[in-house]
Design a protein around this motif. Structure first.
Motif, mmCIF file in Angstrom:
data_model
loop_
_atom_site.group_PDB
_atom_site.id
_atom_site.type_symbol
_atom_site.label_atom_id
_atom_site.label_comp_id
_atom_site.label_asym_id
_atom_site.label_seq_id
_atom_site.Cartn_x
_atom_site.Cartn_y
_atom_site.Cartn_z
ATOM 1 N N TYR A 121 -39.146 -67.949 33.135
ATOM 2 C CA TYR A 121 -40.454 -67.286 33.012
ATOM 3 C C TYR A 121 -40.505 -66.241 32.272
ATOM 4 C CZ TYR A 121 -42.913 -71.624 35.172
ATOM 5 O OH TYR A 121 -42.927 -72.740 35.547
ATOM 6 N N ALA A 122 -39.641 -65.043 32.545
ATOM 7 C CA ALA A 122 -39.695 -64.133 31.510
ATOM 8 C C ALA A 122 -39.368 -64.759 30.069
ATOM 9 C CB ALA A 122 -38.581 -63.406 32.165
ATOM 10 N N ARG A 123 -38.549 -64.985 29.970
ATOM 11 C CA ARG A 123 -37.461 -66.058 28.809
ATOM 12 C C ARG A 123 -39.039 -66.386 28.306
ATOM 13 N NH1 ARG A 123 -33.726 -62.940 29.727
ATOM 14 N NH2 ARG A 123 -31.278 -64.429 29.417
ATOM 15 N N LEU A 124 -39.389 -67.492 28.177
ATOM 16 C CA LEU A 124 -40.769 -68.295 27.660
ATOM 17 C C LEU A 124 -41.778 -67.365 27.873
ATOM 18 C CD1 LEU A 124 -41.330 -71.034 27.502
ATOM 19 C CD2 LEU A 124 -42.724 -70.982 29.235
ATOM 20 N N ALA A 125 -42.069 -66.195 28.938
ATOM 21 C CA ALA A 125 -42.998 -65.308 28.574
ATOM 22 C C ALA A 125 -43.089 -64.567 27.006
ATOM 23 C CB ALA A 125 -43.189 -64.467 28.972
ATOM 24 N N ARG A 126 -40.999 -64.122 27.100
ATOM 25 C CA ARG A 126 -40.919 -63.778 25.347
ATOM 26 C C ARG A 126 -41.036 -64.641 24.888
ATOM 27 N NH1 ARG A 126 -37.739 -59.716 25.391
ATOM 28 N NH2 ARG A 126 -38.656 -58.792 23.008
ATOM 29 N N ALA A 127 -40.764 -66.028 24.420
ATOM 30 C CA ALA A 127 -41.337 -66.506 23.046
ATOM 31 C C ALA A 127 -42.606 -66.998 22.932
ATOM 32 C CB ALA A 127 -39.616 -67.958 23.738
ATOM 33 N N HIS A 128 -43.078 -66.751 23.740
ATOM 34 C CA HIS A 128 -44.801 -66.940 23.771
ATOM 35 C C HIS A 128 -45.190 -66.284 22.880
ATOM 36 C CE1 HIS A 128 -45.747 -70.901 24.868
ATOM 37 N NE2 HIS A 128 -45.209 -70.466 26.350
ATOM 38 N N ALA A 129 -44.896 -64.801 23.369
ATOM 39 C CA ALA A 129 -45.492 -63.070 23.327
ATOM 40 C C ALA A 129 -44.824 -62.839 21.663
ATOM 41 C CB ALA A 129 -44.448 -62.241 24.411
ATOM 42 N N ARG A 130 -43.559 -63.617 21.410
ATOM 43 C CA ARG A 130 -43.071 -63.461 20.146
ATOM 44 C C ARG A 130 -44.227 -64.243 18.958
ATOM 45 N NH1 ARG A 130 -38.048 -60.804 18.622
ATOM 46 N NH2 ARG A 130 -38.267 -59.105 19.854
ATOM 47 N N ALA A 131 -44.405 -66.024 19.448
ATOM 48 C CA ALA A 131 -45.485 -66.192 18.908
ATOM 49 C C ALA A 131 -46.874 -65.706 18.556
ATOM 50 C CB ALA A 131 -45.459 -67.880 19.159
ATOM 51 N N GLY A 132 -47.367 -64.921 19.142
ATOM 52 C CA GLY A 132 -48.397 -64.521 18.784
ATOM 53 C C GLY A 132 -49.428 -65.007 20.114
ATOM 54 N N ASP A 133 -48.776 -65.635 21.490
ATOM 55 C CA ASP A 133 -50.424 -66.583 21.981
ATOM 56 C C ASP A 133 -50.022 -65.847 23.044
ATOM 57 O OD1 ASP A 133 -50.903 -68.905 23.662
ATOM 58 O OD2 ASP A 133 -49.537 -69.737 22.714
ATOM 59 N N ALA A 163 -38.866 -74.331 23.861
ATOM 60 C CA ALA A 163 -37.985 -75.822 23.863
ATOM 61 C C ALA A 163 -37.424 -75.971 24.917
ATOM 62 C CB ALA A 163 -37.721 -76.344 21.909
ATOM 63 N N LEU A 164 -35.996 -74.593 24.367
ATOM 64 C CA LEU A 164 -34.836 -74.489 25.296
ATOM 65 C C LEU A 164 -34.975 -74.116 26.226
ATOM 66 C CD1 LEU A 164 -32.748 -71.491 22.846
ATOM 67 C CD2 LEU A 164 -32.674 -74.727 23.348
ATOM 68 N N VAL A 165 -36.645 -73.313 26.451
ATOM 69 C CA VAL A 165 -36.441 -72.964 28.480
ATOM 70 C C VAL A 165 -37.200 -73.871 28.607
ATOM 71 C CG1 VAL A 165 -37.828 -71.199 29.541
ATOM 72 C CG2 VAL A 165 -36.655 -70.137 27.613
ATOM 73 N N ALA A 166 -38.230 -74.702 28.499
ATOM 74 C CA ALA A 166 -38.870 -75.847 28.492
ATOM 75 C C ALA A 166 -37.876 -77.351 29.264
ATOM 76 C CB ALA A 166 -39.893 -76.219 27.646
ATOM 77 N N ASP A 167 -36.886 -76.367 28.692
ATOM 78 C CA ASP A 167 -35.627 -77.927 29.405
ATOM 79 C C ASP A 167 -34.809 -77.338 30.281
ATOM 80 O OD1 ASP A 167 -32.617 -78.646 28.647
ATOM 81 O OD2 ASP A 167 -34.199 -80.212 27.190
ATOM 82 N N ALA A 168 -34.698 -75.974 30.291
ATOM 83 C CA ALA A 168 -34.351 -75.283 31.673
ATOM 84 C C ALA A 168 -35.102 -75.615 32.559
ATOM 85 C CB ALA A 168 -33.712 -73.419 30.433
ATOM 86 N N LEU A 169 -36.416 -75.484 32.722
ATOM 87 C CA LEU A 169 -37.305 -75.544 33.593
ATOM 88 C C LEU A 169 -37.075 -77.023 34.064
ATOM 89 C CD1 LEU A 169 -40.057 -73.240 32.084
ATOM 90 C CD2 LEU A 169 -39.310 -72.636 34.202
ATOM 91 N N GLY A 170 -37.026 -77.749 33.280
ATOM 92 C CA GLY A 170 -37.698 -79.403 33.663
ATOM 93 C C GLY A 170 -36.535 -79.269 34.935
#
Length: 453
Positions: free
Chosen positions: A293-305, A271-278
């Motif tokens: 996008y690298a930060r977003l990738a890390r967040a999704h990876a931690r979520a197992g997505d 959510a934090l990165v999505a706001d930043a990308l906006g």
């Protein structure tokens, strides 16, 4: 206190209460509220704190009353998240209006005292969405008519000092830089409170206050003080929102996201990165986009997505390609550290989180290929990050059965870390030693463990 400690266990420790003591106090409140007596089996507290058992609604209401928490928080937040509010020494950081007066007061408080939340790691922001909604309503910076007049040279000097602090942190480590960042924040807050300036200068001063708070937050996080870091991020976001500076705001959100996904909240990080990308279109920085996008990738990876993480990794590399094509255009100074090698390191970390050590090793190897290339990872400039990534490379090699290679990467990691002050760096090696322990029978591993004991 460990970040994963149950808030009820924390409160009992802080008060010096045994489980029986607590049930006596809770029972009295439970009775006073008209719910009747409560069983005083001390195992009940153990089941609440360790067994995953949720107290019934009446017991939770009694707890809320005992700890001075508004009853509506029980329904607004799940158990035991709402109980974390009892661990906050000053809730104004969460509840204050997004006004200039409140922001400057909170900036002054964290700059002077180093914050008021628990020092050892309890995060208390249980929902990122309300924070982002608050930021959208922040009162913009205004002119100030009282005090000695300052002009554009004042925020420029602060910007130069903060650029130096960012780079000193890379080389010296967070422990030594944190105090300097706090001193800089105090000076900025004093300037905001005691001088006169135009609205434009006011916005810039709020911007440098936000960045100083971000550096305080980052260095606190890297030093292992996660709760304190979150306090700085909260206040920094307030100042950034009032500044109207999209780069400063996006940078704070991106670094805060690291804290959230590292502490078990990948959804909040996203959510934090999505706001930043906006804000990306208004910023117009391909390098900033690549970092986000690298930060977003890390967040999704931690979520197992897997899919979402892979998409974000690809977007990061695509954005970086655009940044190289536009190399003549000026990029924000806050992304000075980003290069192709760094992106490979981040992508490798995603692969590792997703249980794909082969892919992780390919990225880690690509990051250090051709060390003299312009966009390779510069190990000598970023010794702490290099040490952390080499520890992750060792983990990937170990998962692939290459114990000799894993030990070699671990030794290189240790060499880069040296005497740098970084709890994250030290923790990465501690975790790695724990992984090696299962292979103690192998001579090369046994020698490494003995030498680093």
């Amino acid at each position: 206190m460990d970040i994963d400690e149950h808030p009820l266990a924390y409160l009992l420790h802080q008060q010096g209460w045994s489980a029986s003591d607590y049930l006596v106090r809770l029972g009295a409140v439970h009775q006073r509220l008209g719910y009747g007596p409560i069983a005083r089996d001390r195992k009940r507290v153990t089941r609440w704190t360790r067994g995953g058992v949720t107290p019934d609604l009446h017991a939770q209401k009694a707890m809320a009353a005992l700890h001075g928490i508004p009853e509506q928080e029980i329904t607004a937040r799940p158990w035991p998240e709402w109980l974390k509010l009892a661990c906050v020494h000053d809730r104004q950081f969460l509840s204050a209006e997004w006004t200039l007066t409140a922001t400057i007061e909170l900036l002054d408080r964290v700059a002077t005292t180093g914050g008021t939340m628990d020092r050892r790691g309890f995060l208390v922001v249980t929902g990122i969405t309300p924070v982002l909604a608050g930021a959208a309503t922040a009162q913009p910076a205004a002119a100030r008519a009282h005090g000695r007049r300052v002009g554009a040279d004042t925020p420029e000097l602060f910007e130069q000092s903060l650029a130096i602090l960012r780079r000193q942190d890379d080389v010296l480590g967070s422990g030594q830089v944190h105090a300097s960042a706090r001193a800089q924040l105090r000076l900025i807050v004093t300037t905001l409170r005691t001088t006169s300036y135009t609205e434009e200068i006011g916005r810039r001063l709020h911007g440098v206050a936000a960045e100083a708070a971000r550096i305080c937050a980052w260095t606190a996080y890297d030093s292992g003080r996660r709760g304190l870091a979150e306090e700085y991020y909260l206040v920094g976001l307030r100042a950034a929102a009032s500044s109207g500076d999209q780069v400063v705001t996006a940078n704070i959100l991106a670094f805060w996201a690291m804290l959230r996904y590292a502490t078990g909240d990948p959804r909040g990080a996203s959510a934090l990165v999505a706001d930043a990308l906006g804000r990306a279109e208004r910023i117009g920085s391909p390098a900033m986009n690549a970092m986000l996008y690298a930060r977003l990738a890390r967040a999704h990876a931690r979520a197992g997505d897997h899919r979402a993480s892979d998409r974000a990794v690809n977007a990061a590399f695509d954005a970086y390609d655009r940044a190289r094509d536009c190399a003549s255009e000026e990029e924000p100074d806050c992304v000075y550290w980003l290069n192709l090698g760094e992106l490979h390191m981040q992508a490798g970390s995603c692969e590792l989180d997703l249980g794909r050590p082969g892919g992780a090793l390919r990225h880690f190897t690509a990051a250090s290929a051709g060390l003299r290339a312009f966009d390779a990872y510069r190990e000598e400039d970023f010794p702490r990050s290099t040490a952390i990534f080499l520890a992750r490379e060792a983990e990937a090699r170990m998962a692939l059965g290459d114990l000799d290679g894993a030990v070699d990467s671990a030794r290189r990691s240790l060499d880069h870390l040296g005497d740098l002050s970084s709890a994250r760096g030290t923790s990465s090696l501690t975790d790695l030693r724990a992984r090696f322990a299962g292979h103690r029978a192998v001579p090369v591993v046994r020698d490494f463990l003995a030498q680093t004991a």
